[in-house]
Design a protein around this motif. Structure first.
Motif, PDB file in Angstrom:
ATOM      1  N   UNK A   1       3.025  -4.885  -3.490  1.00 25.00           N
ATOM      2  CA  UNK A   1       2.469  -3.724  -4.183  1.00 25.00           C
ATOM      3  C   UNK A   1       1.886  -2.761  -3.156  1.00 25.00           C
ATOM      4  N   UNK A   2       2.314  -1.504  -3.229  1.00 24.03           N
ATOM      5  CA  UNK A   2       1.897  -0.487  -2.265  1.00 24.03           C
ATOM      6  C   UNK A   2       1.190   0.663  -2.985  1.00 24.03           C
ATOM      7  N   UNK A   3      -0.090   0.468  -3.318  1.00 21.66           N
ATOM      8  CA  UNK A   3      -0.821   1.532  -4.017  1.00 21.66           C
ATOM      9  C   UNK A   3      -1.198   2.665  -3.075  1.00 21.66           C
ATOM     10  N   UNK A   4      -1.323   3.848  -3.659  1.00 24.00           N
ATOM     11  CA  UNK A   4      -1.942   4.954  -2.961  1.00 24.00           C
ATOM     12  C   UNK A   4      -3.443   4.926  -3.205  1.00 24.00           C
ATOM     13  N   UNK A   5      -4.096   6.017  -2.934  1.00 20.59           N
ATOM     14  CA  UNK A   5      -5.538   6.086  -3.117  1.00 20.59           C
ATOM     15  C   UNK A   5      -5.937   5.851  -4.561  1.00 20.59           C
ATOM     16  N   UNK A   6      -6.921   4.985  -4.781  1.00 22.95           N
ATOM     17  CA  UNK A   6      -7.391   4.667  -6.125  1.00 22.95           C
ATOM     18  C   UNK A   6      -8.914   4.701  -6.150  1.00 22.95           C
ATOM     19  N   UNK A   7      -9.451   4.852  -7.337  1.00 25.83           N
ATOM     20  CA  UNK A   7     -10.907   4.951  -7.502  1.00 25.83           C
ATOM     21  C   UNK A   7     -11.510   3.553  -7.594  1.00 25.83           C
ATOM     22  N   UNK A   8     -11.456   2.846  -6.472  1.00 34.49           N
ATOM     23  CA  UNK A   8     -11.998   1.494  -6.386  1.00 34.49           C
ATOM     24  C   UNK A   8     -13.046   1.438  -5.283  1.00 34.49           C
ATOM     25  N   UNK A   9     -13.657   0.259  -5.140  1.00 33.64           N
ATOM     26  CA  UNK A   9     -14.657   0.055  -4.096  1.00 33.64           C
ATOM     27  C   UNK A   9     -14.042   0.078  -2.700  1.00 33.64           C
ATOM     28  N   UNK A  10     -12.703   0.003  -2.618  1.00 32.45           N
ATOM     29  CA  UNK A  10     -12.051   0.017  -1.308  1.00 32.45           C
ATOM     30  C   UNK A  10     -12.485   1.244  -0.506  1.00 32.45           C
TER      31      UNK A  10
ATOM     32  N   UNK B   1      -5.702   7.832  -8.027  1.00 33.00           N
ATOM     33  CA  UNK B   1      -5.182   6.642  -8.686  1.00 33.00           C
ATOM     34  C   UNK B   1      -6.154   6.027  -9.674  1.00 33.00           C
ATOM     35  N   UNK B   2      -5.641   5.658 -10.849  1.00 33.03           N
ATOM     36  CA  UNK B   2      -6.432   4.995 -11.886  1.00 33.03           C
ATOM     37  C   UNK B   2      -6.259   3.484 -11.726  1.00 33.03           C
ATOM     38  N   UNK B   3      -7.296   2.749 -11.326  1.00 39.38           N
ATOM     39  CA  UNK B   3      -7.152   1.312 -11.077  1.00 39.38           C
ATOM     40  C   UNK B   3      -6.666   0.526 -12.290  1.00 39.38           C
ATOM     41  N   UNK B   4      -7.108   0.902 -13.485  1.00 41.66           N
ATOM     42  CA  UNK B   4      -6.686   0.190 -14.694  1.00 41.66           C
ATOM     43  C   UNK B   4      -5.191   0.360 -14.933  1.00 41.66           C
ATOM     44  N   UNK B   5      -4.699   1.582 -14.759  1.00 45.85           N
ATOM     45  CA  UNK B   5      -3.262   1.826 -14.936  1.00 45.85           C
ATOM     46  C   UNK B   5      -2.448   1.105 -13.866  1.00 45.85           C
ATOM     47  N   UNK B   6      -2.958   1.109 -12.637  1.00 44.42           N
ATOM     48  CA  UNK B   6      -2.248   0.433 -11.551  1.00 44.42           C
ATOM     49  C   UNK B   6      -2.179  -1.069 -11.812  1.00 44.42           C
ATOM     50  N   UNK B   7      -3.300  -1.646 -12.247  1.00 45.23           N
ATOM     51  CA  UNK B   7      -3.316  -3.078 -12.559  1.00 45.23           C
ATOM     52  C   UNK B   7      -2.325  -3.392 -13.672  1.00 45.23           C
TER      53      UNK B   7
END
Length: 283
Positions: A183-192, A226-232
């Motif tokens: 999985x190669x996510x872009x920028x997301x609104x997470x604690x990362x 990026x929306x973390x819920x949608x990505x998950x």
């Protein structure tokens, strides 16, 4: 939120469920009635989930840099649950700073966490997955496993490295009915970005493009798209599809940047046809 209907993916082992994609995936899976074995470094970080899902959430303490602990936790999880359908390597963090700015400890720690930790989780799970004749390995990487930027060299090193490892392992275990998904996510609104990111002691000599990550890490400059819920949800859905490609890019900007970088790389390699051929042994 996505409807999870794949009956073959009932039990999931996810490293790092206290935040980010790990937490989002755990919440969605548990809400869908799945069983989650989730690892954390601090048990209090998932107290609410444990209270809400006492029968289907199995929380285990684990620091993935502790190789012996990885062996113990993964083996014990298979022994307790009988089978595990999906292994998700999610634990990890970002490290920002020019290569010269990083300390030896920072270099060793991120490789131990983001690269070696993931490798050891997979290696420990493989005999069990092979015995049960099925399962999927889901490696949370980043589009930074394909595209590199200044000021992020060791993070890229870990992600480029784990992607090569998983691509090879995917070919090794395919005959046993085991699949892999990178999985190669872009920028997301997470604690990362907004909590767990580590930053080196910066040197003024690298002010400029190399330190441009400072703007990205400051929420005042705008949040990641990026929306973390949608990505998950997309990760979970993809795990249930037998025809999912090996690489799953999440985020339109991430996909666009990845395609551009790969096109540039192909053009660069194609320009080297003659020099490559010139080094072959003369017939």
């Amino acid at each position: 939120m996505t409807a999870i209907t794949d009956e073959d993916n009932k039990t999931w082992l996810i490293t790092g469920i206290s935040s980010g994609f790990g937490k989002e995936m755990a919440e969605q899976l548990l809400a869908a009635g799945k069983t989650v074995i989730g690892t954390v470094r601090k048990p209090e970080s998932v107290r609410d989930l444990r209270e809400q899902y006492p029968d289907t959430l199995d929380v285990q303490l684990l620091d993935v840099t502790d190789v012996e602990a990885v062996y113990r936790v993964v083996d014990d999880a298979f022994h307790r649950h009988g089978r595990i359908d999906a292994i998700v390597n999610n634990a990890g963090y970002g490290l920002f700073g020019a290569a010269e700015e990083l300390t030896d400890e920072q270099v060793n720690q991120i490789l131990a966490t983001d690269l070696v930790g993931s490798i050891q989780v997979i290696r420990t799970a493989l005999p069990h997955l092979r015995k049960q004749g099925s399962g999927i390995i889901i490696q949370i990487s980043s589009y930074g496993g394909q595209v590199a930027y200044p000021g992020n060299s060791m993070y890229h090193a870990s992600k480029f490295g784990i992607e090569g490892f998983v691509e090879s392992v995917a070919q090794e275990v395919k005959p046993f009915g085991i699949r892999a998904l990178i999985v190669e996510p872009g920028g997301a609104r997470t604690e990362f970005r907004y909590g767990s990111a580590h930053v080196a002691k910066l040197m003024p000599e690298y002010d400029g493009p190399t330190h441009s990550f400072l703007k990205m890490l400051d929420p005042a400059n705008g949040l990641a798209p990026g929306d973390p819920a949608k990505m998950a949800a997309r990760i979970i859905e993809s795990a249930g599809k037998p025809d999912t490609p090996l690489h799953l890019v999440l985020g339109s900007a991430a996909l666009e940047n990845t395609i551009h970088r790969l096109e540039d790389r192909l053009a660069e390699y194609r320009s080297e046809t003659e020099i490559a051929k010139s080094t072959d042994v003369d017939e």
